[in-house]
Design a protein around this motif. Structure first.
Motif, PDB file in Angstrom:
ATOM      1  N   LYS A  47       0.842  -1.202   0.000  1.00  0.00           N
ATOM      2  CA  LYS A  47       0.000   0.000   0.000  1.00  0.00           C
ATOM      3  C   LYS A  47       0.875   1.249   0.000  1.00  0.00           C
ATOM      4  N   PRO A  48       0.397   2.340  -0.609  1.00  0.00           N
ATOM      5  CA  PRO A  48       1.194   3.571  -0.614  1.00  0.00           C
ATOM      6  C   PRO A  48       1.345   4.132   0.795  1.00  0.00           C
ATOM      7  N   LYS A  49       2.506   4.694   1.047  1.00  0.00           N
ATOM      8  CA  LYS A  49       2.805   5.268   2.357  1.00  0.00           C
ATOM      9  C   LYS A  49       2.108   6.618   2.495  1.00  0.00           C
ATOM     10  N   LYS A  50       1.714   6.940   3.718  1.00  0.00           N
ATOM     11  CA  LYS A  50       1.092   8.237   3.980  1.00  0.00           C
ATOM     12  C   LYS A  50       2.172   9.303   3.984  1.00  0.00           C
ATOM     13  N   LYS A  51       1.878  10.433   3.379  1.00  0.00           N
ATOM     14  CA  LYS A  51       2.845  11.523   3.335  1.00  0.00           C
ATOM     15  C   LYS A  51       2.826  12.275   4.664  1.00  0.00           C
ATOM     16  N   VAL A  52       4.002  12.602   5.136  1.00  0.00           N
ATOM     17  CA  VAL A  52       4.145  13.333   6.384  1.00  0.00           C
ATOM     18  C   VAL A  52       4.062  14.822   6.072  1.00  0.00           C
ATOM     19  N   VAL A  53       3.183  15.510   6.762  1.00  0.00           N
ATOM     20  CA  VAL A  53       3.029  16.948   6.589  1.00  0.00           C
ATOM     21  C   VAL A  53       3.917  17.642   7.611  1.00  0.00           C
ATOM     22  N   ILE A  54       4.852  18.435   7.130  1.00  0.00           N
ATOM     23  CA  ILE A  54       5.767  19.153   8.008  1.00  0.00           C
ATOM     24  C   ILE A  54       5.235  20.561   8.209  1.00  0.00           C
ATOM     25  N   GLU A  55       4.927  20.877   9.461  1.00  0.00           N
ATOM     26  CA  GLU A  55       4.433  22.205   9.777  1.00  0.00           C
ATOM     27  C   GLU A  55       5.613  23.082  10.166  1.00  0.00           C
ATOM     28  N   GLU A  56       5.696  24.239   9.582  1.00  0.00           N
ATOM     29  CA  GLU A  56       6.795  25.151   9.875  1.00  0.00           C
ATOM     30  C   GLU A  56       6.350  26.150  10.928  1.00  0.00           C
ATOM     31  N   ASP A  57       6.427  25.745  12.173  1.00  0.00           N
ATOM     32  CA  ASP A  57       6.088  26.604  13.300  1.00  0.00           C
ATOM     33  C   ASP A  57       7.393  26.922  14.018  1.00  0.00           C
ATOM     34  N   ILE A  58       7.996  28.030  13.640  1.00  0.00           N
ATOM     35  CA  ILE A  58       9.282  28.412  14.200  1.00  0.00           C
ATOM     36  C   ILE A  58       9.043  29.406  15.331  1.00  0.00           C
ATOM     37  N   ASP A  59       9.462  29.020  16.527  1.00  0.00           N
ATOM     38  CA  ASP A  59       9.349  29.896  17.682  1.00  0.00           C
ATOM     39  C   ASP A  59      10.710  30.561  17.865  1.00  0.00           C
ATOM     40  N   ASP A  60      10.786  31.832  17.510  1.00  0.00           N
ATOM     41  CA  ASP A  60      12.049  32.544  17.548  1.00  0.00           C
ATOM     42  C   ASP A  60      12.179  33.260  18.887  1.00  0.00           C
ATOM     43  N   GLY A  61      12.880  32.640  19.799  1.00  0.00           N
ATOM     44  CA  GLY A  61      13.108  33.238  21.108  1.00  0.00           C
ATOM     45  C   GLY A  61      14.516  33.799  21.218  1.00  0.00           C
ATOM     46  N   PHE A  62      15.100  34.171  20.082  1.00  0.00           N
ATOM     47  CA  PHE A  62      16.469  34.661  20.036  1.00  0.00           C
ATOM     48  C   PHE A  62      16.522  36.098  20.527  1.00  0.00           C
ATOM     49  N   ASP A  63      17.442  36.385  21.458  1.00  0.00           N
ATOM     50  CA  ASP A  63      17.616  37.731  21.979  1.00  0.00           C
ATOM     51  C   ASP A  63      19.052  38.150  21.694  1.00  0.00           C
ATOM     52  N   LEU A  64      19.233  39.167  20.871  1.00  0.00           N
ATOM     53  CA  LEU A  64      20.542  39.627  20.439  1.00  0.00           C
ATOM     54  C   LEU A  64      21.351  40.200  21.592  1.00  0.00           C
ATOM     55  N   THR A  65      20.691  40.738  22.593  1.00  0.00           N
ATOM     56  CA  THR A  65      21.427  41.360  23.701  1.00  0.00           C
ATOM     57  C   THR A  65      22.205  40.334  24.532  1.00  0.00           C
ATOM     58  N   ASN A  66      21.828  39.073  24.472  1.00  0.00           N
ATOM     59  CA  ASN A  66      22.564  38.044  25.215  1.00  0.00           C
ATOM     60  C   ASN A  66      23.945  37.794  24.628  1.00  0.00           C
ATOM     61  N   TYR A  67      24.176  38.190  23.372  1.00  0.00           N
ATOM     62  CA  TYR A  67      25.434  37.897  22.692  1.00  0.00           C
ATOM     63  C   TYR A  67      26.252  39.155  22.365  1.00  0.00           C
ATOM     64  N   HIS A  69      28.273  40.786  24.167  1.00  0.00           N
ATOM     65  CA  HIS A  69      29.618  40.739  24.745  1.00  0.00           C
ATOM     66  C   HIS A  69      30.618  40.076  23.794  1.00  0.00           C
ATOM     67  N   LEU A  70      30.180  39.351  22.815  1.00  0.00           N
ATOM     68  CA  LEU A  70      31.070  38.657  21.913  1.00  0.00           C
ATOM     69  C   LEU A  70      31.691  39.587  20.860  1.00  0.00           C
ATOM     70  N   TRP A  71      31.021  40.660  20.477  1.00  0.00           N
ATOM     71  CA  TRP A  71      31.574  41.537  19.446  1.00  0.00           C
ATOM     72  C   TRP A  71      31.909  42.937  19.962  1.00  0.00           C
ATOM     73  N   LYS A  72      31.724  43.201  21.231  1.00  0.00           N
ATOM     74  CA  LYS A  72      32.128  44.491  21.795  1.00  0.00           C
ATOM     75  C   LYS A  72      33.612  44.462  22.091  1.00  0.00           C
TER      76      LYS A  72
END
Length: 74
Positions: A47-67, A69-72
């Motif tokens: 039997k044909p395989k069921k296709k997997v649906v990939i949901e693109e739910d990107i939770d961007d919790g990136f905070d630039l102020t945490n980094y 100190h690396l370029w100062k």
């Protein structure tokens, strides 16, 4: 005529002469000789395989102020 391996459904092979250049010819499996569990498993694999649906739910919790100190410069 070309030498070709003929693979039977039980896994045994025979060398035959075939009119086309092929390496191996595999005979189909007789489903009547299988047990009920093996038959169901093989029919499910066909039997044909069921296709997997990939949901693109990107939770961007990136905070630039945490980094900062690396370029100062100190």
């Amino acid at each position: 005529m070309y030498p070709t391996k003929l693979m039977q459904s039980d896994g045994s092979t025979i060398t035959i002469r075939y009119h086309e250049p092929r390496r191996i010819i595999k005979l189909p499996l007789d489903l009547a000789t299988l047990t009920e569990a093996e038959r169901r498993r093989r029919l499910e694999a066909r039997k044909p395989k069921k296709k997997v649906v990939i949901e693109e739910d990107i939770d961007d919790g990136f905070d630039l102020t945490n980094y900062e100190h690396l370029w100062k410069k100190k």
